[in-house]
Design a protein around this motif. Structure first.
Motif, PDB file in Angstrom:
ATOM      1  N   GLY A 109       0.587  -1.170   0.005  1.00  0.00           N
ATOM      2  CA  GLY A 109       0.029   0.104  -0.053  1.00  0.00           C
ATOM      3  C   GLY A 109       0.932   1.268   0.023  1.00  0.00           C
ATOM      4  N   LEU A 110       1.923   1.149  -0.383  1.00  0.00           N
ATOM      5  CA  LEU A 110       2.772   2.514  -0.859  1.00  0.00           C
ATOM      6  C   LEU A 110       3.238   2.639  -2.140  1.00  0.00           C
ATOM      7  N   SER A 111       3.628   3.854  -2.545  1.00  0.00           N
ATOM      8  CA  SER A 111       4.192   4.107  -3.702  1.00  0.00           C
ATOM      9  C   SER A 111       5.434   3.736  -3.854  1.00  0.00           C
ATOM     10  N   PRO A 112       5.970   3.152  -5.137  1.00  0.00           N
ATOM     11  CA  PRO A 112       7.289   2.637  -5.252  1.00  0.00           C
ATOM     12  C   PRO A 112       8.346   3.717  -4.737  1.00  0.00           C
ATOM     13  N   SER A 113       8.206   5.064  -5.111  1.00  0.00           N
ATOM     14  CA  SER A 113       9.109   5.862  -4.260  1.00  0.00           C
ATOM     15  C   SER A 113       9.328   5.987  -2.828  1.00  0.00           C
ATOM     16  N   ARG A 114       7.912   5.890  -2.336  1.00  0.00           N
ATOM     17  CA  ARG A 114       7.890   5.968  -0.792  1.00  0.00           C
ATOM     18  C   ARG A 114       8.286   4.738  -0.184  1.00  0.00           C
ATOM     19  N   LEU A 115       8.224   3.569  -0.738  1.00  0.00           N
ATOM     20  CA  LEU A 115       8.644   2.341  -0.426  1.00  0.00           C
ATOM     21  C   LEU A 115      10.109   2.341  -0.317  1.00  0.00           C
ATOM     22  N   SER A 116      10.596   2.824  -1.593  1.00  0.00           N
ATOM     23  CA  SER A 116      12.028   2.772  -1.705  1.00  0.00           C
ATOM     24  C   SER A 116      12.991   3.513  -0.433  1.00  0.00           C
ATOM     25  N   HIS A 117      12.114   4.688  -0.251  1.00  0.00           N
ATOM     26  CA  HIS A 117      12.696   5.539   0.728  1.00  0.00           C
ATOM     27  C   HIS A 117      12.619   4.985   2.122  1.00  0.00           C
ATOM     28  N   LEU A 118      11.663   4.528   2.542  1.00  0.00           N
ATOM     29  CA  LEU A 118      11.057   3.802   3.828  1.00  0.00           C
ATOM     30  C   LEU A 118      12.113   2.738   4.268  1.00  0.00           C
ATOM     31  N   PHE A 119      12.108   1.961   3.006  1.00  0.00           N
ATOM     32  CA  PHE A 119      12.829   0.589   3.081  1.00  0.00           C
ATOM     33  C   PHE A 119      14.349   1.091   3.506  1.00  0.00           C
ATOM     34  N   LYS A 120      14.911   1.971   2.900  1.00  0.00           N
ATOM     35  CA  LYS A 120      16.452   2.360   2.883  1.00  0.00           C
ATOM     36  C   LYS A 120      16.443   2.854   4.315  1.00  0.00           C
ATOM     37  N   ALA A 121      15.608   3.713   4.677  1.00  0.00           N
ATOM     38  CA  ALA A 121      15.800   4.256   5.986  1.00  0.00           C
ATOM     39  C   ALA A 121      15.756   3.398   7.112  1.00  0.00           C
ATOM     40  N   SER A 122      14.818   2.274   6.958  1.00  0.00           N
ATOM     41  CA  SER A 122      14.608   1.160   7.831  1.00  0.00           C
ATOM     42  C   SER A 122      15.716   0.319   8.036  1.00  0.00           C
ATOM     43  N   THR A 123      16.279  -0.165   6.963  1.00  0.00           N
ATOM     44  CA  THR A 123      17.342  -1.198   6.775  1.00  0.00           C
ATOM     45  C   THR A 123      18.748  -0.721   6.528  1.00  0.00           C
ATOM     46  N   GLY A 124      18.853   0.488   6.019  1.00  0.00           N
ATOM     47  CA  GLY A 124      20.241   0.873   5.482  1.00  0.00           C
ATOM     48  C   GLY A 124      20.611   0.461   3.973  1.00  0.00           C
ATOM     49  N   TYR A 125      19.706  -0.369   3.471  1.00  0.00           N
ATOM     50  CA  TYR A 125      20.006  -0.919   2.179  1.00  0.00           C
ATOM     51  C   TYR A 125      18.960  -0.576   1.364  1.00  0.00           C
ATOM     52  N   SER A 126      19.203  -0.620  -0.175  1.00  0.00           N
ATOM     53  CA  SER A 126      18.105  -0.420  -0.965  1.00  0.00           C
ATOM     54  C   SER A 126      17.541  -1.845  -1.065  1.00  0.00           C
ATOM     55  N   ILE A 127      16.286  -1.943  -1.773  1.00  0.00           N
ATOM     56  CA  ILE A 127      15.545  -3.266  -1.822  1.00  0.00           C
ATOM     57  C   ILE A 127      16.414  -4.266  -2.770  1.00  0.00           C
ATOM     58  N   ILE A 128      17.186  -3.405  -3.922  1.00  0.00           N
ATOM     59  CA  ILE A 128      17.869  -4.569  -4.737  1.00  0.00           C
ATOM     60  C   ILE A 128      18.921  -5.097  -4.092  1.00  0.00           C
ATOM     61  N   ASP A 129      19.706  -4.051  -3.155  1.00  0.00           N
ATOM     62  CA  ASP A 129      21.005  -4.687  -2.340  1.00  0.00           C
ATOM     63  C   ASP A 129      20.367  -5.634  -1.545  1.00  0.00           C
ATOM     64  N   THR A 130      19.440  -5.554  -1.071  1.00  0.00           N
ATOM     65  CA  THR A 130      19.009  -6.489   0.215  1.00  0.00           C
ATOM     66  C   THR A 130      18.677  -7.731  -0.549  1.00  0.00           C
ATOM     67  N   LEU A 131      18.071  -7.819  -1.611  1.00  0.00           N
ATOM     68  CA  LEU A 131      17.650  -8.944  -2.334  1.00  0.00           C
ATOM     69  C   LEU A 131      18.938  -9.726  -3.010  1.00  0.00           C
ATOM     70  N   ASN A 132      19.999  -8.862  -3.405  1.00  0.00           N
ATOM     71  CA  ASN A 132      21.294  -9.526  -3.967  1.00  0.00           C
ATOM     72  C   ASN A 132      21.996  -9.997  -2.557  1.00  0.00           C
ATOM     73  N   ARG A 133      21.876  -9.444  -1.498  1.00  0.00           N
ATOM     74  CA  ARG A 133      22.777  -9.883  -0.593  1.00  0.00           C
ATOM     75  C   ARG A 133      22.229 -11.161   0.197  1.00  0.00           C
ATOM     76  N   MET A 134      20.682 -11.295   0.197  1.00  0.00           N
ATOM     77  CA  MET A 134      19.977 -12.579   0.554  1.00  0.00           C
ATOM     78  C   MET A 134      20.548 -13.651  -0.301  1.00  0.00           C
ATOM     79  N   ARG A 135      20.314 -13.565  -1.652  1.00  0.00           N
ATOM     80  CA  ARG A 135      20.825 -14.312  -2.676  1.00  0.00           C
ATOM     81  C   ARG A 135      22.535 -14.730  -2.350  1.00  0.00           C
ATOM     82  N   ILE A 136      23.335 -13.973  -2.056  1.00  0.00           N
ATOM     83  CA  ILE A 136      24.713 -14.345  -2.048  1.00  0.00           C
ATOM     84  C   ILE A 136      24.889 -15.054  -0.601  1.00  0.00           C
ATOM     85  N   GLN A 137      24.120 -14.673   0.418  1.00  0.00           N
ATOM     86  CA  GLN A 137      24.145 -15.360   1.531  1.00  0.00           C
ATOM     87  C   GLN A 137      23.826 -16.697   1.355  1.00  0.00           C
TER      88      GLN A 137
END
Length: 258
Positions: free
Chosen positions: A181-209
């Motif tokens: 229920g968020l706009s793509p830009s709002r989600l990107s901003h909130l995700f980075k503020a919450s986790t310290g990583y972008s969504i794509i970085d988080t996904l790639n980190r999961m894949r590499i782990q």
């Protein structure tokens, strides 16, 4: 209600607005309660917690408390009393209580299912039923501890869950944003503020782990693991592996052999 001689008993209540329980001296065991619907309250040491859907509260032995339904509300909740033998988890509070509000519906459902297993195993009394109940109980306590330590927006929690479940699939930002229920830009901003990583970085980190574990334990080649974890291009996989592990997959395998 389920009662047994091992000091663990549980129940599932749907109570009217006249329900009230008072324990001025507490009990000699732990009490864990989870609200499914409606509204209730729990008082302890002069503090009142309002319990609505998703409220999870844990009271320590000897804590004076009372609880009941809110006026003009019913209260549906599940609960379990359990002995102090479970304190080896080192996650239980030393005194008083621990209260968390589970807003994420997926986590609510997971906790509800764990309670349902406790009730079912208590009823069936099969082999190792008490150990199975304790296992489900530990799962709830671990999720409770995780929630109390990591203060994160429930929408971001849901995105993290989706990324982990759909790691091998192509992830679309607009689809994730619509889901929570968020706009793509709002989600990107909130995700980075919450986790310290972008969504794509988080996904790639999961894949590499996941790739690291598979290379170390499955005997599969790096090219096989690349596609197993969701990468469609081996060069991209290698670049991401170097980014998150500081070496290429071939260097990692060489170090393992040595």
């Amino acid at each position: 209600m389920i009662l047994n001689t091992n000091g663990l008993f549980a129940g599932h209540f749907l109570e009217p607005d006249s329900y009230f329980m008072k324990r001025p001296h507490g009990r000699d065991d732990w009490l864990l309660m989870f609200t499914l619907e409606g509204a209730g309250f729990v008082n302890y040491h002069g503090v009142q917690q309002i319990c609505k859907k998703g409220a999870l509260i844990l009271l320590t032995p000897g804590t004076p408390h009372d609880y009941g339904t809110m006026k003009n509300h019913t209260w549906q909740f599940v609960w379990v009393h359990f002995p102090s033998t479970l304190t080896e988890t080192n996650l239980l509070p030393q005194e008083g209580q621990l209260f968390v509000n589970i807003e994420n519906e997926s986590i609510q459902e997971r906790i509800h299912l764990a309670f349902a297993r406790i009730l079912a195993d208590s009823r069936e009394r099969g082999e190792y039923w008490f150990e199975l109940c304790c296992s489900s109980l530990r799962e709830i306590i671990l999720m409770m501890a995780q929630k109390s330590l990591r203060k994160i927006d429930p929408r971001i929690e849901e995105v993290l869950r989706l990324l982990s479940q759909q790691m091998r699939e192509e992830i679309r930002l607009d689809s994730l944003a619509q889901t929570v229920g968020l706009s793509p830009s709002r989600l990107s901003h909130l995700f980075k503020a919450s986790t310290g990583y972008s969504i794509i970085d988080t996904l790639n980190r999961m894949r590499i782990q996941q790739a690291v574990m598979m290379l170390a334990d499955t005997g599969r080649s790096a090219s096989e693991v690349c596609y197993d974890v969701g990468f469609q291009n081996y060069n991209h996989f290698t670049n991401q592996f170097r980014k998150w592990q500081g070496m290429t997959p071939s260097m990692f395998m060489k170090n393992l052999r040595q």
